[in-house]
Motif scaffolding. Structure first.
Motif, mmCIF file in Angstrom:
data_model
loop_
_atom_site.group_PDB
_atom_site.id
_atom_site.type_symbol
_atom_site.label_atom_id
_atom_site.label_comp_id
_atom_site.label_asym_id
_atom_site.label_seq_id
_atom_site.Cartn_x
_atom_site.Cartn_y
_atom_site.Cartn_z
ATOM 1 N N GLU A 11 0.754 1.467 5.162
ATOM 2 C CA GLU A 11 -0.269 1.461 4.113
ATOM 3 C C GLU A 11 -0.088 2.646 3.146
ATOM 4 O O GLU A 11 -0.323 2.511 1.947
ATOM 5 C CB GLU A 11 -1.657 1.516 4.741
ATOM 6 C CG GLU A 11 -2.776 1.355 3.751
ATOM 7 C CD GLU A 11 -4.131 1.272 4.438
ATOM 8 O OE1 GLU A 11 -5.045 1.967 3.960
ATOM 9 O OE2 GLU A 11 -4.268 0.546 5.433
ATOM 10 N N ALA A 12 0.367 3.783 3.690
ATOM 11 C CA ALA A 12 0.557 4.976 2.868
ATOM 12 C C ALA A 12 1.934 5.020 2.201
ATOM 13 O O ALA A 12 2.247 5.968 1.490
ATOM 14 C CB ALA A 12 0.359 6.230 3.721
ATOM 15 N N GLY A 13 2.748 4.005 2.443
ATOM 16 C CA GLY A 13 4.066 3.968 1.812
ATOM 17 C C GLY A 13 5.119 4.788 2.527
ATOM 18 O O GLY A 13 6.133 5.144 1.945
ATOM 19 N N GLY A 14 4.881 5.102 3.809
ATOM 20 C CA GLY A 14 5.845 5.876 4.575
ATOM 21 C C GLY A 14 5.605 7.363 4.452
ATOM 22 O O GLY A 14 4.579 7.806 3.950
ATOM 23 N N SER A 15 6.579 8.118 4.928
ATOM 24 C CA SER A 15 6.487 9.575 4.920
ATOM 25 C C SER A 15 7.605 10.130 4.060
ATOM 26 O O SER A 15 8.775 9.933 4.364
ATOM 27 C CB SER A 15 6.639 10.123 6.340
ATOM 28 O OG SER A 15 5.678 9.559 7.192
ATOM 29 N N SER A 16 7.264 10.810 2.994
ATOM 30 C CA SER A 16 8.279 11.399 2.113
ATOM 31 C C SER A 16 8.520 12.851 2.486
ATOM 32 O O SER A 16 7.766 13.739 2.121
ATOM 33 C CB SER A 16 7.849 11.287 0.650
ATOM 34 O OG SER A 16 7.899 9.948 0.236
#
Length: 115
Positions: free
Chosen positions: A55-60
């Protein structure tokens, strides 16, 4: 065991750290020595962490980006990963997050609430 892609495919050390923290399981405990009741809390913790991360678009961290070039934002929700020395965010816990290296990867956990 959770990083072994033959056991569970798709989990990396970030999401394993987060799921183990939420389930209250120490990453130092051998997989065969975890009680069934604890394992039962781990499965939903893994699902929750992965759902929140998606939902958060992964971890950058460093160079990860989504397919459209956007950064992910799950790293802002980390409870354990990358938080060495920080207070444990679990309600009522007064421990601090520790870091160890396992299989060449950083593992972050709270020795007080993860057993």
């Amino acid at each position: 065991a959770l990083l072994d892609q033959h056991v569970i495919a798709g989990l990396g050390n970030i999401y394993v750290c987060e799921a183990l923290h939420r389930a209250g399981i120490s990453p130092l405990r051998k997989a065969g020595r975890i009680a069934a009741a604890r394992v039962a809390t781990l499965v939903p913790a893994i699902r929750t962490v992965l759902s929140e991360a998606i939902e958060a678009g992964g971890s950058s961290l460093r160079d990860y980006r989504q397919a459209d070039g956007e950064l992910g934002y799950f790293q802002h929700n980390f409870r354990a990963y990358g938080r060495e020395g920080a207070p444990c965010p679990s309600p009522g816990c007064t421990g601090r997050i520790h870091r160890v290296v396992q299989s060449g990867r950083s593992t972050f956990y709270c020795p007080q609430c993860q057993r």
